[in-house]
Motif scaffolding. Structure first.
Motif, mmCIF file in Angstrom:
data_model
loop_
_atom_site.group_PDB
_atom_site.id
_atom_site.type_symbol
_atom_site.label_atom_id
_atom_site.label_comp_id
_atom_site.label_asym_id
_atom_site.label_seq_id
_atom_site.Cartn_x
_atom_site.Cartn_y
_atom_site.Cartn_z
ATOM 1 N N ARG A 29 0.829 -1.213 0.000
ATOM 2 C CA ARG A 29 0.000 0.000 0.000
ATOM 3 C C ARG A 29 0.863 1.263 0.000
ATOM 4 O O ARG A 29 0.541 2.248 -0.672
ATOM 5 C CB ARG A 29 -0.946 -0.012 1.203
ATOM 6 C CG ARG A 29 -2.149 -0.942 0.991
ATOM 7 C CD ARG A 29 -3.087 -0.944 2.160
ATOM 8 N NE ARG A 29 -4.266 -1.774 1.878
ATOM 9 C CZ ARG A 29 -5.008 -2.366 2.784
ATOM 10 N NH1 ARG A 29 -4.691 -2.231 4.074
ATOM 11 N NH2 ARG A 29 -6.057 -3.081 2.438
ATOM 12 N N SER A 30 1.945 1.250 0.757
ATOM 13 C CA SER A 30 2.848 2.409 0.777
ATOM 14 C C SER A 30 3.469 2.637 -0.591
ATOM 15 O O SER A 30 3.605 3.784 -1.040
ATOM 16 C CB SER A 30 3.954 2.196 1.826
ATOM 17 O OG SER A 30 3.424 2.172 3.130
ATOM 18 N N LYS A 35 3.228 6.089 -5.358
ATOM 19 C CA LYS A 35 3.297 5.967 -6.819
ATOM 20 C C LYS A 35 4.688 5.552 -7.294
ATOM 21 O O LYS A 35 5.207 6.057 -8.297
ATOM 22 C CB LYS A 35 2.853 7.272 -7.494
ATOM 23 C CG LYS A 35 1.386 7.615 -7.220
ATOM 24 C CD LYS A 35 0.983 8.914 -7.898
ATOM 25 C CE LYS A 35 -0.523 9.153 -7.813
ATOM 26 N NZ LYS A 35 -1.066 9.087 -6.442
ATOM 27 N N GLN A 36 5.289 4.614 -6.539
ATOM 28 C CA GLN A 36 6.606 4.106 -6.917
ATOM 29 C C GLN A 36 6.490 3.246 -8.175
ATOM 30 O O GLN A 36 5.586 2.422 -8.296
ATOM 31 C CB GLN A 36 7.202 3.274 -5.787
ATOM 32 C CG GLN A 36 7.533 4.062 -4.542
ATOM 33 C CD GLN A 36 8.643 5.048 -4.768
ATOM 34 O OE1 GLN A 36 8.432 6.254 -4.690
ATOM 35 N NE2 GLN A 36 9.834 4.568 -5.071
ATOM 36 N N LEU A 37 7.407 3.434 -9.096
ATOM 37 C CA LEU A 37 7.424 2.618 -10.307
ATOM 38 C C LEU A 37 7.921 1.213 -9.977
ATOM 39 O O LEU A 37 8.847 1.036 -9.172
ATOM 40 C CB LEU A 37 8.318 3.253 -11.372
ATOM 41 C CG LEU A 37 7.857 4.624 -11.901
ATOM 42 C CD1 LEU A 37 8.842 5.136 -12.941
ATOM 43 C CD2 LEU A 37 6.456 4.544 -12.478
ATOM 44 N N ILE A 38 7.305 0.224 -10.602
ATOM 45 C CA ILE A 38 7.652 -1.181 -10.360
ATOM 46 C C ILE A 38 8.056 -1.822 -11.686
ATOM 47 O O ILE A 38 7.335 -1.695 -12.687
ATOM 48 C CB ILE A 38 6.450 -1.950 -9.778
ATOM 49 C CG1 ILE A 38 5.965 -1.296 -8.484
ATOM 50 C CG2 ILE A 38 6.798 -3.414 -9.545
ATOM 51 C CD1 ILE A 38 4.644 -1.843 -7.984
ATOM 52 N N ARG A 39 9.188 -2.506 -11.695
ATOM 53 C CA ARG A 39 9.611 -3.253 -12.885
ATOM 54 C C ARG A 39 9.020 -4.654 -12.811
ATOM 55 O O ARG A 39 9.136 -5.335 -11.803
ATOM 56 C CB ARG A 39 11.133 -3.330 -12.958
ATOM 57 C CG ARG A 39 11.818 -1.994 -13.152
ATOM 58 C CD ARG A 39 13.326 -2.139 -13.053
ATOM 59 N NE ARG A 39 13.850 -2.974 -14.112
ATOM 60 C CZ ARG A 39 14.968 -3.698 -14.013
ATOM 61 N NH1 ARG A 39 15.634 -3.720 -12.880
ATOM 62 N NH2 ARG A 39 15.395 -4.411 -15.019
ATOM 63 N N ASP A 90 11.637 4.139 0.243
ATOM 64 C CA ASP A 90 12.513 4.744 1.255
ATOM 65 C C ASP A 90 13.912 4.144 1.227
ATOM 66 O O ASP A 90 14.454 3.712 2.254
ATOM 67 C CB ASP A 90 11.898 4.605 2.651
ATOM 68 C CG ASP A 90 10.528 5.244 2.748
ATOM 69 O OD1 ASP A 90 10.310 6.258 2.072
ATOM 70 O OD2 ASP A 90 9.677 4.708 3.486
ATOM 71 N N LYS A 91 14.506 4.070 0.036
ATOM 72 C CA LYS A 91 15.874 3.583 -0.188
ATOM 73 C C LYS A 91 16.026 2.078 0.028
ATOM 74 O O LYS A 91 17.138 1.567 0.085
ATOM 75 C CB LYS A 91 16.889 4.332 0.698
ATOM 76 C CG LYS A 91 16.986 5.824 0.402
ATOM 77 C CD LYS A 91 18.058 6.470 1.272
ATOM 78 C CE LYS A 91 18.145 7.965 0.976
ATOM 79 N NZ LYS A 91 19.178 8.615 1.822
ATOM 80 N N ILE A 92 14.903 1.379 0.171
ATOM 81 C CA ILE A 92 14.939 -0.071 0.331
ATOM 82 C C ILE A 92 14.410 -0.695 -0.954
ATOM 83 O O ILE A 92 13.348 -0.332 -1.441
ATOM 84 C CB ILE A 92 14.081 -0.528 1.522
ATOM 85 C CG1 ILE A 92 14.576 0.126 2.813
ATOM 86 C CG2 ILE A 92 14.077 -2.044 1.655
ATOM 87 C CD1 ILE A 92 13.684 -0.127 4.007
ATOM 88 N N LEU A 123 15.667 -5.416 0.384
ATOM 89 C CA LEU A 123 17.123 -5.302 0.239
ATOM 90 C C LEU A 123 17.542 -3.885 0.592
ATOM 91 O O LEU A 123 16.931 -2.917 0.130
ATOM 92 C CB LEU A 123 17.554 -5.573 -1.209
ATOM 93 C CG LEU A 123 17.548 -7.012 -1.719
ATOM 94 C CD1 LEU A 123 17.822 -7.013 -3.209
ATOM 95 C CD2 LEU A 123 18.590 -7.825 -1.004
ATOM 96 N N GLN A 124 18.568 -3.767 1.384
ATOM 97 C CA GLN A 124 19.069 -2.442 1.734
ATOM 98 C C GLN A 124 20.577 -2.514 1.877
ATOM 99 O O GLN A 124 21.120 -3.514 2.358
ATOM 100 C CB GLN A 124 18.442 -1.962 3.038
ATOM 101 C CG GLN A 124 18.754 -0.512 3.353
ATOM 102 C CD GLN A 124 17.912 0.012 4.505
ATOM 103 O OE1 GLN A 124 17.260 -0.748 5.191
ATOM 104 N NE2 GLN A 124 17.940 1.309 4.714
#
Length: 253
Positions: A29-30, A35-39, A90-92, A123-124
């Protein structure tokens, strides 16, 4: 799943599998809200398209995705037996997969639908991956300081820990304005792991006023020249903290 996306230098990444359905839904949901792009990648092919999450319906076990602008690509996605997904939050880096995608309609527009994934990989970069340490029974670092009668080993409770360093609470303001200063032979007793010895460099300082008007100081400290063996001990402790945290979240789900 990971082999499709992971690049070289994998040892510099920390990965953790999320199995709590509640946490997976919250993460998805986050990703959608931001609106993060997903490959999306079809297994066994160099067939990649970009999508976004339109909605997550936990009760109906559905994740609604935006369609590709390429109709032929949509047909390949629906026909695929395995699709891998990669995005970030958030960089993850977030990785998950699906064995089946179908076409649907969302708010009157064509869309894609898949089941909520059973697991998800986060992954971080290891040096940025911080875990809060216990508050009730705090881990402490012993820092050698010059006292009136020689060297004293002053204990400071940890606030968090990463493979790059620690944050400590200097409640008695014993370290003063010491940004940039290095302290050698600092000892941290990691529960069930052992005592590690390291040099710490103070990198930042944050003063906080508590409700009782007392001043509390949080100092960010960087490990200097940590050996490979000591780094492995720190990583084992972080992994243990993370497993305990995930068990608590799963217990709430």
């Amino acid at each position: 799943m990971q082999a499709h996306f992971m690049d070289s230098g994998l040892e510099n990444w920390h990965d953790f599998e999320v199995e709590s359905r509640r946490e997976i839904i919250a993460l998805l949901r986050s990703i959608g809200e931001k609106k993060q792009l997903i490959r999306m990648l079809v297994q066994g092919q160099s067939d990649v398209c970009v999508t976004t999450i339109l909605a997550v319906d936990g009760e109906r076990d559905m994740v609604i995705l935006d369609r590709s602008i390429n109709n032929e690509q949509n047909r390949r996605l629906v026909a695929a037996e395995h699709i891998a997904f990669e995005t970030s939050l958030d960089k993850i880096r977030i990785l998950f997969s699906s064995e089946s995608i179908s076409e649907c309609t969302y708010e009157g527009m064509p869309a894609l639908r898949m089941a909520v994934p059973e697991t998800l990989i986060r992954l971080q970069r290891r040096e940025y991956y911080r875990m809060n340490t216990p508050v009730g029974n705090p881990v402490r670092v012993s820092i050698p300081l010059q006292g009136d009668n020689g060297i004293i080993n002053a204990p400071f409770p940890l606030s968090d820990i990463s493979c790059g360093g620690i944050a400590i609470m200097d409640n008695k303001l014993m370290l003063g304005e010491s940004i940039g200063r290095e302290y050698r032979d600092c000892r941290i007793d990691l529960p069930d792991i052992g005592i590690i010895t390291t040099t710490l460099q103070i990198r930042n300082s944050l003063d906080m006023t508590l409700l009782n008007n007392k001043l509390n100081r949080r100092l960010g400290c960087q490990f200097i020249d940590l050996s490979r063996g000591t780094l492995a001990q720190v990583q084992r402790y972080i992994t243990r903290l993370e497993r305990e945290r995930n068990a608590r979240i799963a217990g709430l789900g």
